[in-house]
Structure formats: structure tokens, C-alpha cells
Design a protein around this motif. Structure first.
Motif, PDB file in Angstrom:
ATOM      1  N   GLN A 146       0.917  -1.201   0.099  1.00 19.55           N
ATOM      2  CA  GLN A 146       0.053  -0.019   0.143  1.00 19.55           C
ATOM      3  C   GLN A 146       0.980   1.119   0.249  1.00 19.55           C
ATOM      4  O   GLN A 146       1.903   1.250   0.658  1.00 19.55           O
ATOM      5  CB  GLN A 146      -0.807  -0.141   0.949  1.00 19.55           C
ATOM      6  CG  GLN A 146      -1.858   1.191   1.257  1.00 19.55           C
ATOM      7  CD  GLN A 146      -3.011   1.023   2.356  1.00 19.55           C
ATOM      8  OE1 GLN A 146      -2.623   0.217   3.572  1.00 19.55           O
ATOM      9  NE2 GLN A 146      -4.164   1.594   2.171  1.00 19.55           N
ATOM     10  N   LEU A 147       0.526   2.159  -0.599  1.00 21.77           N
ATOM     11  CA  LEU A 147       1.054   3.672  -0.934  1.00 21.77           C
ATOM     12  C   LEU A 147      -0.158   4.654  -0.414  1.00 21.77           C
ATOM     13  O   LEU A 147      -1.092   4.567  -1.284  1.00 21.77           O
ATOM     14  CB  LEU A 147       1.644   3.730  -2.105  1.00 21.77           C
ATOM     15  CG  LEU A 147       2.858   2.938  -2.460  1.00 21.77           C
ATOM     16  CD1 LEU A 147       3.050   3.072  -4.056  1.00 21.77           C
ATOM     17  CD2 LEU A 147       3.807   2.899  -1.704  1.00 21.77           C
ATOM     18  N   VAL A 148       0.365   5.477   0.604  1.00 18.55           N
ATOM     19  CA  VAL A 148      -0.913   6.460   0.782  1.00 18.55           C
ATOM     20  C   VAL A 148       0.161   7.963   0.868  1.00 18.55           C
ATOM     21  O   VAL A 148       0.926   8.111   1.520  1.00 18.55           O
ATOM     22  CB  VAL A 148      -1.244   6.077   2.111  1.00 18.55           C
ATOM     23  CG1 VAL A 148      -2.087   7.327   2.640  1.00 18.55           C
ATOM     24  CG2 VAL A 148      -1.755   4.643   2.337  1.00 18.55           C
ATOM     25  N   GLU A 149      -0.590   8.578   0.037  1.00 13.48           N
ATOM     26  CA  GLU A 149      -0.108  10.059  -0.225  1.00 13.48           C
ATOM     27  C   GLU A 149      -0.676  10.949   0.795  1.00 13.48           C
ATOM     28  O   GLU A 149      -1.891  10.795   1.249  1.00 13.48           O
ATOM     29  CB  GLU A 149      -0.141  10.530  -1.624  1.00 13.48           C
ATOM     30  CG  GLU A 149       0.371  10.077  -2.724  1.00 13.48           C
ATOM     31  CD  GLU A 149      -0.631   9.111  -3.434  1.00 13.48           C
ATOM     32  OE1 GLU A 149      -0.312   8.671  -4.171  1.00 13.48           O
ATOM     33  OE2 GLU A 149      -1.596   8.520  -2.517  1.00 13.48           O
ATOM     34  N   SER A 150      -0.118  11.941   1.304  1.00 19.19           N
ATOM     35  CA  SER A 150      -0.585  13.226   2.171  1.00 19.19           C
ATOM     36  C   SER A 150       0.206  14.500   1.974  1.00 19.19           C
ATOM     37  O   SER A 150       1.150  14.172   1.363  1.00 19.19           O
ATOM     38  CB  SER A 150      -0.377  12.870   3.629  1.00 19.19           C
ATOM     39  OG  SER A 150       0.853  12.524   3.938  1.00 19.19           O
ATOM     40  N   CYS A 159       4.595   9.851   0.987  1.00 17.01           N
ATOM     41  CA  CYS A 159       3.874   8.941   0.469  1.00 17.01           C
ATOM     42  C   CYS A 159       4.538   7.801   1.515  1.00 17.01           C
ATOM     43  O   CYS A 159       5.782   7.402   1.273  1.00 17.01           O
ATOM     44  CB  CYS A 159       4.254   8.634  -0.922  1.00 17.01           C
ATOM     45  SG  CYS A 159       3.974   7.066  -1.446  1.00 17.01           S
ATOM     46  N   SER A 218       3.819   0.542   2.806  1.00 15.40           N
ATOM     47  CA  SER A 218       3.622  -0.423   3.708  1.00 15.40           C
ATOM     48  C   SER A 218       3.425  -1.637   2.904  1.00 15.40           C
ATOM     49  O   SER A 218       3.248  -1.839   1.556  1.00 15.40           O
ATOM     50  CB  SER A 218       2.496  -0.660   4.414  1.00 15.40           C
ATOM     51  OG  SER A 218       1.248  -0.452   3.752  1.00 15.40           O
ATOM     52  N   THR A 247       9.208   5.990   3.870  1.00 15.05           N
ATOM     53  CA  THR A 247       8.384   6.985   3.446  1.00 15.05           C
ATOM     54  C   THR A 247       9.248   7.895   2.248  1.00 15.05           C
ATOM     55  O   THR A 247      10.389   7.991   2.426  1.00 15.05           O
ATOM     56  CB  THR A 247       8.043   7.746   4.538  1.00 15.05           C
ATOM     57  OG1 THR A 247       7.256   7.325   5.387  1.00 15.05           O
ATOM     58  CG2 THR A 247       7.072   9.100   3.886  1.00 15.05           C
ATOM     59  N   TYR A 266       0.703  11.749  -7.528  1.00 14.53           N
ATOM     60  CA  TYR A 266       0.695  10.286  -7.143  1.00 14.53           C
ATOM     61  C   TYR A 266       1.970   9.950  -7.109  1.00 14.53           C
ATOM     62  O   TYR A 266       2.848  10.237  -7.644  1.00 14.53           O
ATOM     63  CB  TYR A 266       0.034   9.665  -8.306  1.00 14.53           C
ATOM     64  CG  TYR A 266      -1.649   9.785  -8.795  1.00 14.53           C
ATOM     65  CD1 TYR A 266      -1.575  10.578  -9.713  1.00 14.53           C
ATOM     66  CD2 TYR A 266      -2.544   9.021  -8.253  1.00 14.53           C
ATOM     67  CE1 TYR A 266      -2.840  11.007 -10.112  1.00 14.53           C
ATOM     68  CE2 TYR A 266      -3.654   9.387  -8.847  1.00 14.53           C
ATOM     69  CZ  TYR A 266      -3.901  10.208  -9.571  1.00 14.53           C
ATOM     70  OH  TYR A 266      -5.170  10.527  -9.798  1.00 14.53           O
ATOM     71  N   GLY A 281       0.055   4.954  -5.297  1.00 18.59           N
ATOM     72  CA  GLY A 281      -1.049   5.615  -4.372  1.00 18.59           C
ATOM     73  C   GLY A 281      -2.306   5.943  -5.157  1.00 18.59           C
ATOM     74  O   GLY A 281      -2.561   6.085  -6.283  1.00 18.59           O
ATOM     75  N   ARG A 282      -3.147   6.524  -4.364  1.00 21.10           N
ATOM     76  CA  ARG A 282      -4.539   7.004  -4.746  1.00 21.10           C
ATOM     77  C   ARG A 282      -4.431   8.416  -5.258  1.00 21.10           C
ATOM     78  O   ARG A 282      -5.575   9.049  -5.736  1.00 21.10           O
ATOM     79  CB  ARG A 282      -5.521   6.753  -3.761  1.00 21.10           C
ATOM     80  CG  ARG A 282      -5.645   5.232  -3.410  1.00 21.10           C
ATOM     81  CD  ARG A 282      -6.856   4.993  -2.349  1.00 21.10           C
ATOM     82  NE  ARG A 282      -8.207   5.092  -3.086  1.00 21.10           N
ATOM     83  CZ  ARG A 282      -9.314   4.896  -2.609  1.00 21.10           C
ATOM     84  NH1 ARG A 282      -9.076   4.319  -1.325  1.00 21.10           N
ATOM     85  NH2 ARG A 282     -10.282   5.087  -3.143  1.00 21.10           N
ATOM     86  N   THR A 342      -3.210  12.814  -4.141  1.00 18.11           N
ATOM     87  CA  THR A 342      -3.359  13.713  -2.967  1.00 18.11           C
ATOM     88  C   THR A 342      -3.503  15.087  -3.858  1.00 18.11           C
ATOM     89  O   THR A 342      -2.730  15.209  -4.958  1.00 18.11           O
ATOM     90  CB  THR A 342      -2.355  14.001  -2.077  1.00 18.11           C
ATOM     91  OG1 THR A 342      -2.758  14.845  -1.133  1.00 18.11           O
ATOM     92  CG2 THR A 342      -1.082  14.124  -2.570  1.00 18.11           C
TER      93      THR A 342
END
Length: 124
Positions: free
Chosen positions: A3-7, A22, A25, A78, A95, A115-116, A118
């Protein structure tokens, strides 16, 4: 599970700065090519920055060179994109992407994990 999660996205005035993160995990960024892509409103997704851990290649598109910096965190799995002197043309969805391969380079890497996104909005 990979999983990749941007913020870190948001709204900023022209000339301002933002720092995107980003978090990864399920995979180790230390042995990957990493990249950031930008999708402007109504346009396709363009690669703007990437880095290879295999040979140290760093790439920036002409549109962001000198203003954006791609980096990896130390022992926190990260990746980051520091953005300075933002312009309205930088508006869009950003992304992060990762390719877990052993080949050198990062520009032509077949990024398989995304990632989805931001949202970044640059306006007065």
C-alpha cells in the motif's frame, strides 16, 4: 499487503510551498525505484520526478526542475516531494509510485504500485 498512501496536499497561493509524503507498507522502498506523477485537470498523468536506489539516478521534468525535490526518508519507508515556488500550472493530483526491480534507472521503470493521489491546488 502492499500500500502507498499520499498526504500533504492542499491549497496554496502562487509562490508558496508544499511537502508531499507517501508512506509505504508491504514493501521496502530502499530497494525500489520511486517516482511522483502529476495529473493536471483534464490531462494525462505525467512523471515529474523519480529516483533509483540501484544506481542513484535522479530525474526531474523540465516543468519542476529547480523547484521540486524528491527524497526518501531514513528508516521510515516514506518518500517525499518538496515543492517550492508553486504556480497554478502545478495544480492537480499527485501520485506516488514504486517499482520493485533490480534494473538501474527510474525514468522508464514500469511502476506497478500506485497511491490513490493527493490534490494540490495553487491559486490566488
Amino acid at each position: 499487503q502492499l500500500q502507498l498512501v499520499e498526504s500533504g496536499g492542499g491549497s496554496v497561493q502562487p509562490g508558496g510551498s508544499l511537502s508531499l509524503s507517501c508512506a509505504a507498507s508491504g514493501l521496502d522502498l530502499d530497494y525500489s525505484a520511486i517516482a511522483w506523477f502529476h495529473r493536471a485537470p483534464g490531462k494525462g498523468r505525467d512523471g515529474i520526478a523519480c529516483h533509483s536506489s540501484i544506481d542513484g539516478t535522479i530525474y526531474y521534468s523540465e516543468s519542476v526542475k529547480g523547484r521540486f525535490t524528491i527524497s526518501r526518508g531514513v528508516a521510515n519507508n516514506t518518500m517525499y516531494l518538496q515543492m517550492r515556488n508553486l504556480t497554478p500550472e502545478d495544480t492537480g493530483v499527485y501520485y506516488c509510485a514504486v517499482y520493485r526491480g533490480h534494473e538501474p534507472g527510474c525514468v522508464m521503470a514500469p511502476y506497478t504500485s500506485w497511491g490513490r493521489g493527493t490534490q494540490v491546488t495553487v491559486s490566488t
